[in-house]
Design an enzyme around this catalytic site. Structure first.
Site, PDB file in Angstrom:
ATOM      1  N   CYS A  62       0.833  -1.208   0.000  1.00 40.17           N
ATOM      2  CA  CYS A  62       0.000   0.000   0.000  1.00 40.17           C
ATOM      3  C   CYS A  62       0.864   1.252   0.000  1.00 40.17           C
ATOM      4  O   CYS A  62       0.348   2.360   0.068  1.00 40.17           O
ATOM      5  CB  CYS A  62      -0.912  -0.001   1.220  1.00 40.17           C
ATOM      6  SG  CYS A  62      -0.067   0.368   2.758  1.00 40.17           S
ATOM      7  N   CYS A  65       4.824   1.815   3.965  1.00 37.09           N
ATOM      8  CA  CYS A  65       6.168   1.782   4.556  1.00 37.09           C
ATOM      9  C   CYS A  65       6.932   3.053   4.195  1.00 37.09           C
ATOM     10  O   CYS A  65       7.569   3.675   5.048  1.00 37.09           O
ATOM     11  CB  CYS A  65       6.933   0.550   4.087  1.00 37.09           C
ATOM     12  SG  CYS A  65       6.078  -0.993   4.398  1.00 37.09           S
ATOM     13  N   CYS A 173       4.767  -6.983   4.079  1.00 38.43           N
ATOM     14  CA  CYS A 173       4.580  -7.542   2.735  1.00 38.43           C
ATOM     15  C   CYS A 173       5.908  -8.065   2.189  1.00 38.43           C
ATOM     16  O   CYS A 173       5.975  -9.149   1.619  1.00 38.43           O
ATOM     17  CB  CYS A 173       4.017  -6.482   1.793  1.00 38.43           C
ATOM     18  SG  CYS A 173       2.488  -5.752   2.387  1.00 38.43           S
ATOM     19  N   CYS A 222       3.547  -3.352   9.845  1.00 36.16           N
ATOM     20  CA  CYS A 222       2.615  -2.980   8.768  1.00 36.16           C
ATOM     21  C   CYS A 222       1.974  -1.653   9.123  1.00 36.16           C
ATOM     22  O   CYS A 222       0.854  -1.618   9.577  1.00 36.16           O
ATOM     23  CB  CYS A 222       1.563  -4.080   8.591  1.00 36.16           C
ATOM     24  SG  CYS A 222       0.491  -3.880   7.158  1.00 36.16           S
ATOM     25  N   HIS A 268       3.416  -5.095  25.813  1.00 36.42           N
ATOM     26  CA  HIS A 268       2.641  -5.093  27.061  1.00 36.42           C
ATOM     27  C   HIS A 268       3.463  -4.621  28.266  1.00 36.42           C
ATOM     28  O   HIS A 268       2.942  -3.954  29.165  1.00 36.42           O
ATOM     29  CB  HIS A 268       2.163  -6.533  27.276  1.00 36.42           C
ATOM     30  CG  HIS A 268       1.329  -6.766  28.489  1.00 36.42           C
ATOM     31  ND1 HIS A 268       0.028  -6.351  28.596  1.00 36.42           N
ATOM     32  CD2 HIS A 268       1.613  -7.410  29.651  1.00 36.42           C
ATOM     33  CE1 HIS A 268      -0.459  -6.730  29.767  1.00 36.42           C
ATOM     34  NE2 HIS A 268       0.487  -7.374  30.424  1.00 36.42           N
ATOM     35  N   CYS A 271       3.293  -0.794  28.193  1.00 32.39           N
ATOM     36  CA  CYS A 271       2.077  -0.156  27.670  1.00 32.39           C
ATOM     37  C   CYS A 271       1.589   0.917  28.644  1.00 32.39           C
ATOM     38  O   CYS A 271       1.528   0.689  29.858  1.00 32.39           O
ATOM     39  CB  CYS A 271       0.983  -1.205  27.475  1.00 32.39           C
ATOM     40  SG  CYS A 271      -0.552  -0.484  26.875  1.00 32.39           S
ATOM     41  N   CYS A 291      -7.545  -1.041  29.949  1.00 35.68           N
ATOM     42  CA  CYS A 291      -6.790  -2.074  29.223  1.00 35.68           C
ATOM     43  C   CYS A 291      -7.633  -2.642  28.082  1.00 35.68           C
ATOM     44  O   CYS A 291      -8.837  -2.861  28.210  1.00 35.68           O
ATOM     45  CB  CYS A 291      -6.413  -3.184  30.197  1.00 35.68           C
ATOM     46  SG  CYS A 291      -5.660  -4.594  29.372  1.00 35.68           S
ATOM     47  N   CYS A 297      -6.405  -7.114  22.201  1.00 31.82           N
ATOM     48  CA  CYS A 297      -5.026  -6.600  22.166  1.00 31.82           C
ATOM     49  C   CYS A 297      -4.007  -7.737  22.189  1.00 31.82           C
ATOM     50  O   CYS A 297      -4.086  -8.650  23.005  1.00 31.82           O
ATOM     51  CB  CYS A 297      -4.790  -5.660  23.340  1.00 31.82           C
ATOM     52  SG  CYS A 297      -3.200  -4.829  23.230  1.00 31.82           S
ATOM     53  N   CYS A 306       7.584  -0.555  20.425  1.00 28.16           N
ATOM     54  CA  CYS A 306       6.600   0.523  20.192  1.00 28.16           C
ATOM     55  C   CYS A 306       6.278   1.320  21.463  1.00 28.16           C
ATOM     56  O   CYS A 306       6.152   2.546  21.427  1.00 28.16           O
ATOM     57  CB  CYS A 306       5.292  -0.046  19.652  1.00 28.16           C
ATOM     58  SG  CYS A 306       5.448  -0.948  18.111  1.00 28.16           S
ATOM     59  N   CYS A 318      -0.439   2.422  19.178  1.00 23.39           N
ATOM     60  CA  CYS A 318      -1.821   1.993  18.925  1.00 23.39           C
ATOM     61  C   CYS A 318      -2.661   1.888  20.201  1.00 23.39           C
ATOM     62  O   CYS A 318      -3.706   2.535  20.298  1.00 23.39           O
ATOM     63  CB  CYS A 318      -1.835   0.694  18.129  1.00 23.39           C
ATOM     64  SG  CYS A 318      -1.010   0.833  16.526  1.00 23.39           S
ATOM     65  N   CYS A 325      -3.411  -3.563  20.101  1.00 18.44           N
ATOM     66  CA  CYS A 325      -2.284  -3.954  19.254  1.00 18.44           C
ATOM     67  C   CYS A 325      -2.732  -5.142  18.406  1.00 18.44           C
ATOM     68  O   CYS A 325      -3.318  -6.091  18.919  1.00 18.44           O
ATOM     69  CB  CYS A 325      -1.099  -4.353  20.141  1.00 18.44           C
ATOM     70  SG  CYS A 325       0.234  -5.201  19.266  1.00 18.44           S
ATOM     71  N   CYS A 328       1.267  -6.372  14.311  1.00 17.15           N
ATOM     72  CA  CYS A 328       1.577  -6.292  12.874  1.00 17.15           C
ATOM     73  C   CYS A 328       3.042  -6.614  12.585  1.00 17.15           C
ATOM     74  O   CYS A 328       3.427  -6.689  11.426  1.00 17.15           O
ATOM     75  CB  CYS A 328       1.198  -4.929  12.318  1.00 17.15           C
ATOM     76  SG  CYS A 328       2.297  -3.583  12.795  1.00 17.15           S
TER      77      CYS A 328
HETATM   78 FE1  FSX Z   1       2.703  -3.738   3.371  1.00 17.14          FE
HETATM   79 FE2  FSX Z   1       4.211  -1.337   3.060  1.00 17.14          FE
HETATM   80 FE3  FSX Z   1       1.421  -2.941   5.418  1.00 17.14          FE
HETATM   81 FE4  FSX Z   1       1.280  -1.093   3.751  1.00 17.14          FE
HETATM   82  O1  FSX Z   1       4.247  -0.398   1.595  1.00 17.14           O
HETATM   83  S1  FSX Z   1       3.571  -3.592   5.361  1.00 17.14           S
HETATM   84  S2  FSX Z   1       0.437  -3.177   3.361  1.00 17.14           S
HETATM   85  S3  FSX Z   1       1.079  -0.742   5.919  1.00 17.14           S
HETATM   86  O2  FSX Z   1       2.968  -0.366   3.885  1.00 17.14           O
HETATM   87  O3  FSX Z   1       4.171  -3.015   2.377  1.00 17.14           O
END
Ligand code: FSX
Length: 412
Positions: A62, A65, A173, A222, A268, A271, A291, A297, A306, A318, A325, A328
């Site tokens: 998307c 990143c 990804c 992600c 955690h 947090c 919580c 979570c 994070c 988050c 959470c 990701c």
């Molecule tokens: Fe993937 Fe990167 Fe998720 Fe997006 O480009 S890690 S879908 S937030 O951002 O590749």
């Protein structure tokens, strides 16, 4: 916690004399911004004669990143690259040229045509290849489910990988397939691969598929935190992580830098809502302030910094902003995290209800819920009569074909 709260104990150290451990502690404790400011003159000295070339390619993703990297703030990514003497030779989002037509014909100069530019920059070997987005292998190994400028992305990746000295896969990804590889009717047909792994398999990354051997660093997430990307590149560029010799020590079994994805702690632990957990006070609908465990979570088993580093200018994360959470950064994301917003299980260890567990001593409660959460997501539902199989939410002792990092909890 804003960036002013980052510890300043590293400020008085001699950067040039720092060993790798101290250096990694510094980058773990400081944000990219503060690190680059604190060591500005040292970095300039260290890089006087060295220029690093980066080629950054994009597949199924998307672009979040790169968006995350651009949110890095001060210095922005271009200033940071400038300070690190990095020449960003190719990046489809950030470079101006795409393919300019004049009189109906594509202009064949690297200044105006990114395809020509790409061919030119990868001719000279020795760059760091940053890969963002998954690589389609389908249908049937042809890679035709991602075509860019008439070429398969699989082939573009192969060419770029062959001449790279190091591959840094950014985002879920590129590391494991991410959302592209989520369970669906077309998942097998698409056959999306990460650089070194898929969501389920440590041996089916695109490098293995192509028979290419290269050192790899995975920056999961992600998207990933901008610091994780910038500081990893910085550590490599400054020679603080020697490629490939230091990688087995600084990376975990999923090739993630342990300094940002600590094997011995989870989100955690730090947090900002942890106090509610310890008191057994849980939100059951979104937009509360307690919580988030009962809203699904996954912080109790998610290994990332994070909660210490925080996001968006080091201000929040988050769970702090109200979202559980979703883990990701886990190699099996998103499937290992689904359903995102349902409590993992309301029964704790040895049949103890989570509310009860949460009310006992902090250490014991964390241990109970953490161990239980890990076990719960690590075991896939098995068809009747079959043994359950391990899912990627559980990180194996050693990834096939890869040397595992050092023991958990070891100082880095
Ligand atoms: Fe993937 Fe990167 Fe998720 Fe997006 O480009 S890690 S879908 S937030 O951002 O590749």
């Amino acid at each position: 916690m804003g960036r002013e709260n980052f510890p300043d104990r590293f400020k008085h150290l001699d950067f040039m004399k720092m060993d790798r451990r101290t250096f990694l502690k510094a980058v773990g404790a400081l944000g990219a911004s503060l690190f680059l400011q604190t060591y500005r003159s040292d970095i300039v000295k260290a890089l006087e004669f060295a220029e690093t070339r980066i080629v950054w390619i994009h597949g199924g993703e998307c672009t979040g990143c790169s968006e995350s990297l651009l949110n890095g703030g001060e210095p922005d990514v271009l200033q940071a690259f400038d300070r690190l003497n990095i020449r960003l030779e190719y990046h489809e989002l950030l470079l101006g040229q795409q393919g300019i037509y004049v009189d109906g014909e594509m202009v064949n100069t690297s200044e105006l045509n990114s395809e020509i530019l790409f061919e030119e920059v990868i001719e000279e070997a020795g760059y760091i290849l940053v890969v963002e987005g998954a690589i389609a292998n389908g249908p049937k190994g042809t890679g035709k489910y991602i075509i860019l400028g008439g070429k398969t992305y699989k082939d573009i990746f192969r060419k770029a990988a062959e001449n790279a000295s190091l591959i840094v896969a950014v985002g879920q990804c590129a590391t494991n397939g991410g959302v592209n590889s989520a369970d669906s009717d077309i998942k097998d047909l698409m056959d999306f691969r990460g650089v070194a792994f898929t969501m389920e398999d440590g041996e089916k990354g695109m490098l293995q598929e192509l028979g290419i051997e290269k050192p790899v660093i995975n920056i999961n997430g992600c998207p990933p935190h901008p610091d994780w990307m910038l500081l990893t590149l910085g550590a490599v560029v400054l020679g603080k992580i020697k490629i490939p010799d230091d990688l087995p020590e600084v990376l975990d079994q999923w090739l993630r830098p342990k300094v940002f994805f600590p094997p011995d702690s989870v989100i955690h632990d730090n947090c900002p809502r942890r106090g509610f957990y310890d008191k057994g006070e849980f939100d059951t609908v979104v937009s509360g302030e307690k919580c988030l465990w009962k809203l699904g979570c996954k912080a109790p088993y998610t290994h990332a910094d994070c909660a210490i580093r925080r996001w968006n200018g080091y201000h929040s994360l988050c769970p702090q902003s109200g979202s559980p959470c979703i883990s990701c950064v886990s190699p099996g994301f998103p499937d290992s995290s689904r359903p995102f917003f349902q409590e993992i299980e309301d029964v704790g260890i040895a049949g103890t209800n989570i509310d009860t567990v949460a009310k006992v001593a902090i250490g014991a409660s964390l241990l109970a819920v953490g161990a239980h959460a890990i076990r719960r997501v690590a075991v896939k539902e098995a068809p009747e009569g079959k043994e359950p199989e391990e899912a990627p939410g559980k990180e194996p002792e050693e990834v096939p074909g890869k040397k595992a990092g050092k023991d958990e909890g070891e100082d880095q």
